[in-house]
Scaffold this motif. Structure first.
Motif, PDB file in Angstrom:
ATOM      1  N   GLY A   9       0.798  -1.219   0.000  1.00 11.51           N
ATOM      2  CA  GLY A   9       0.000   0.000   0.000  1.00 11.51           C
ATOM      3  C   GLY A   9       0.832   1.270   0.000  1.00 11.51           C
ATOM      4  N   ASP A  10       2.091   1.156   0.433  1.00  9.03           N
ATOM      5  CA  ASP A  10       2.973   2.319   0.404  1.00  9.03           C
ATOM      6  C   ASP A  10       3.508   2.533  -1.007  1.00  9.03           C
ATOM      7  N   ASN A  11       4.111   3.681  -1.207  1.00 10.31           N
ATOM      8  CA  ASN A  11       4.767   3.957  -2.494  1.00 10.31           C
ATOM      9  C   ASN A  11       6.219   3.479  -2.437  1.00 10.31           C
ATOM     10  N   SER A  12       6.714   3.004  -3.562  1.00 10.23           N
ATOM     11  CA  SER A  12       8.101   2.542  -3.672  1.00 10.23           C
ATOM     12  C   SER A  12       8.867   3.464  -4.604  1.00 10.23           C
ATOM     13  N   ILE A  13      10.113   3.697  -4.256  1.00 14.64           N
ATOM     14  CA  ILE A  13      10.991   4.471  -5.138  1.00 14.64           C
ATOM     15  C   ILE A  13      12.277   3.684  -5.320  1.00 14.64           C
ATOM     16  N   ILE A  14      12.562   3.343  -6.544  1.00 18.06           N
ATOM     17  CA  ILE A  14      13.776   2.604  -6.883  1.00 18.06           C
ATOM     18  C   ILE A  14      14.662   3.524  -7.702  1.00 18.06           C
ATOM     19  N   ASN A  15      15.905   3.641  -7.280  1.00 16.53           N
ATOM     20  CA  ASN A  15      16.822   4.571  -7.910  1.00 16.53           C
ATOM     21  C   ASN A  15      17.874   3.874  -8.753  1.00 16.53           C
ATOM     22  N   CYS A  16      18.394   4.628  -9.696  1.00 13.15           N
ATOM     23  CA  CYS A  16      19.396   4.081 -10.612  1.00 13.15           C
ATOM     24  C   CYS A  16      20.286   5.226 -11.083  1.00 13.15           C
ATOM     25  N   ALA A  17      21.579   4.989 -11.065  1.00 16.15           N
ATOM     26  CA  ALA A  17      22.534   5.940 -11.617  1.00 16.15           C
ATOM     27  C   ALA A  17      23.064   5.377 -12.927  1.00 16.15           C
ATOM     28  N   TYR A  18      23.014   6.166 -13.966  1.00 22.35           N
ATOM     29  CA  TYR A  18      23.554   5.669 -15.231  1.00 22.35           C
ATOM     30  C   TYR A  18      24.896   6.322 -15.502  1.00 22.35           C
ATOM     31  N   SER A  19      25.616   5.753 -16.449  1.00 23.41           N
ATOM     32  CA  SER A  19      27.033   6.105 -16.546  1.00 23.41           C
ATOM     33  C   SER A  19      27.380   7.031 -17.715  1.00 23.41           C
ATOM     34  N   ASN A  20      26.588   6.996 -18.767  1.00 23.03           N
ATOM     35  CA  ASN A  20      26.995   7.710 -19.976  1.00 23.03           C
ATOM     36  C   ASN A  20      26.097   8.914 -20.221  1.00 23.03           C
ATOM     37  N   SER A  21      26.664  10.089 -20.181  1.00 23.69           N
ATOM     38  CA  SER A  21      25.869  11.297 -20.375  1.00 23.69           C
ATOM     39  C   SER A  21      25.283  11.384 -21.793  1.00 23.69           C
ATOM     40  N   ALA A  22      25.803  10.581 -22.709  1.00 22.16           N
ATOM     41  CA  ALA A  22      25.280  10.580 -24.078  1.00 22.16           C
ATOM     42  C   ALA A  22      24.092   9.637 -24.246  1.00 22.16           C
ATOM     43  N   SER A  23      23.781   8.848 -23.241  1.00 16.15           N
ATOM     44  CA  SER A  23      22.631   7.936 -23.339  1.00 16.15           C
ATOM     45  C   SER A  23      21.357   8.734 -23.550  1.00 16.15           C
TER      46      SER A  23
ATOM     47  N   GLU B   6      20.161   1.772 -19.783  1.00 17.71           N
ATOM     48  CA  GLU B   6      20.448   2.965 -20.569  1.00 17.71           C
ATOM     49  C   GLU B   6      20.849   2.539 -21.969  1.00 17.71           C
ATOM     50  N   ASN B   7      20.365   3.290 -22.923  1.00 20.17           N
ATOM     51  CA  ASN B   7      20.609   2.973 -24.325  1.00 20.17           C
ATOM     52  C   ASN B   7      21.511   4.039 -24.901  1.00 20.17           C
ATOM     53  N   ARG B   8      22.685   3.604 -25.308  1.00 17.28           N
ATOM     54  CA  ARG B   8      23.685   4.551 -25.768  1.00 17.28           C
ATOM     55  C   ARG B   8      23.586   4.757 -27.270  1.00 17.28           C
ATOM     56  N   PRO B   9      23.888   5.929 -27.744  1.00 14.32           N
ATOM     57  CA  PRO B   9      23.893   6.172 -29.191  1.00 14.32           C
ATOM     58  C   PRO B   9      24.945   5.298 -29.859  1.00 14.32           C
ATOM     59  N   GLY B  10      24.701   4.984 -31.092  1.00 14.79           N
ATOM     60  CA  GLY B  10      25.675   4.162 -31.808  1.00 14.79           C
ATOM     61  C   GLY B  10      25.025   3.499 -32.982  1.00 14.79           C
ATOM     62  N   GLY B  11      25.783   2.689 -33.672  1.00 17.01           N
ATOM     63  CA  GLY B  11      25.282   2.031 -34.862  1.00 17.01           C
ATOM     64  C   GLY B  11      24.241   0.969 -34.585  1.00 17.01           C
ATOM     65  N   TYR B  12      24.150   0.511 -33.382  1.00 10.41           N
ATOM     66  CA  TYR B  12      23.112  -0.444 -33.029  1.00 10.41           C
ATOM     67  C   TYR B  12      22.644  -0.087 -31.636  1.00 10.41           C
ATOM     68  N   GLN B  13      21.529  -0.675 -31.263  1.00 11.41           N
ATOM     69  CA  GLN B  13      21.018  -0.333 -29.948  1.00 11.41           C
ATOM     70  C   GLN B  13      21.765  -1.127 -28.892  1.00 11.41           C
ATOM     71  N   LYS B  14      22.648  -0.503 -28.201  1.00  8.23           N
ATOM     72  CA  LYS B  14      23.397  -1.173 -27.158  1.00  8.23           C
ATOM     73  C   LYS B  14      22.819  -0.770 -25.817  1.00  8.23           C
ATOM     74  N   VAL B  15      22.222  -1.728 -25.171  1.00  6.29           N
ATOM     75  CA  VAL B  15      21.560  -1.477 -23.901  1.00  6.29           C
ATOM     76  C   VAL B  15      22.445  -1.982 -22.778  1.00  6.29           C
ATOM     77  N   THR B  16      22.705  -1.148 -21.821  1.00  7.08           N
ATOM     78  CA  THR B  16      23.488  -1.542 -20.655  1.00  7.08           C
ATOM     79  C   THR B  16      22.557  -1.572 -19.457  1.00  7.08           C
TER      80      THR B  16
END
Lengths: 113, 113
Positions: B16-30, B92-102
């Motif tokens: 019944g409570d609210n949940s908050i899940i956090n995530c830090a990503y690494s690439n500012s270009a994502s 996070e999905n980084r720019p590039g020639g294919y979709q590279k998801v980390t």
């Protein structure tokens, strides 16, 4: 609608034996296909991706190989399994023209003994 | 860097409570971010996504917030239910020639009845 099939669901193999895991996608064409591995309680590690028939890129050096003999078929193989190959293997697809979410199969739990 | 190899952090929440899940990503270009939910023994399932030209996106009972300044992503689940118990991954999905998801390491959400 699109579906992804992955089999088998579980597999127990002795060290040194070969491996073949198959993944097929239905309801779409020219998908990008991926193989991931997940160790117990850990994140997902990208192993291989493919943007077309016969086109395979490897993300990490390892004992495994991948092939894409048909547009919607992706196979993960090994000639001789190692203990360290144990894990949860996931196949995924996405429509490759623009960046969209990945759709995952149900996974194969591989135990190498 | 690669998140595989880290143990899963756990978040315990009362039903019944609210949940908050956090995530830090690494690439500012994502430029594309996705949250997935993975139940035990199954493949990850898409929950919600957000592109870098947005700060917030809402779905059914879920909201994703993106702070590009500090490279932070969060998933908010309203009125958490027992069925929400699972491991949650940000990607996070980084720019590039294919979709590279980390994929991030993942957070295990435990809902206490």
């Amino acid at each position: 609608s699109q579906t992804i099939h992955q089999w088998p669901a579980t597999l127990v193999q002795p060290v040194g034996s070969p491996l073949s895991l198959e993944c097929t996608v239905e309801g779409t064409s020219n998908p990008n296909l991926y193989w991931y591995r997940q160790a117990a309680g850990r994140g997902l590690q990208l192993l291989f991706y493919s943007v077309g028939i016969g086109q395979i890129s490897s993300e990490v050096p390892q004992n495994l190989s991948a092939s894409r003999p048909q547009d919607r078929q992706f196979i993960l193989s090994s000639k001789k399994l190692l203990l360290s190959d144990s894990g949860f293997y996931l196949c995924a697809w996405e429509q490759g023209v623009t960046k969209e979410k990945l759709f995952f199969g149900s996974g194969t739990q591989l135990s190498v003994l | 860097g690669e998140s595989v190899g880290l143990h899963l952090p756990t978040l315990s929440v009362q039903e019944g409570d609210n949940s908050i899940i956090n995530c830090a990503y690494s690439n500012s270009a994502s430029d594309y971010f996705i949250w997935y939910k993975q139940e035990s023994g199954k493949g990850p399932q898409f929950i919600i996504d957000i592109r870098s030209n947005m700060d917030k996106r809402q779905g059914q009972r879920v909201t994703v917030l993106l702070n590009k300044t500090v490279k932070h992503l969060s998933l908010q689940i309203a009125a958490t239910q027992p069925g929400d118990s699972a491991v949650y991954f940000c990607a996070e999905n980084r720019p590039g020639g294919y979709q590279k998801v980390t994929f991030g390491t993942g957070t295990k959400l435990q809902v206490i009845p």
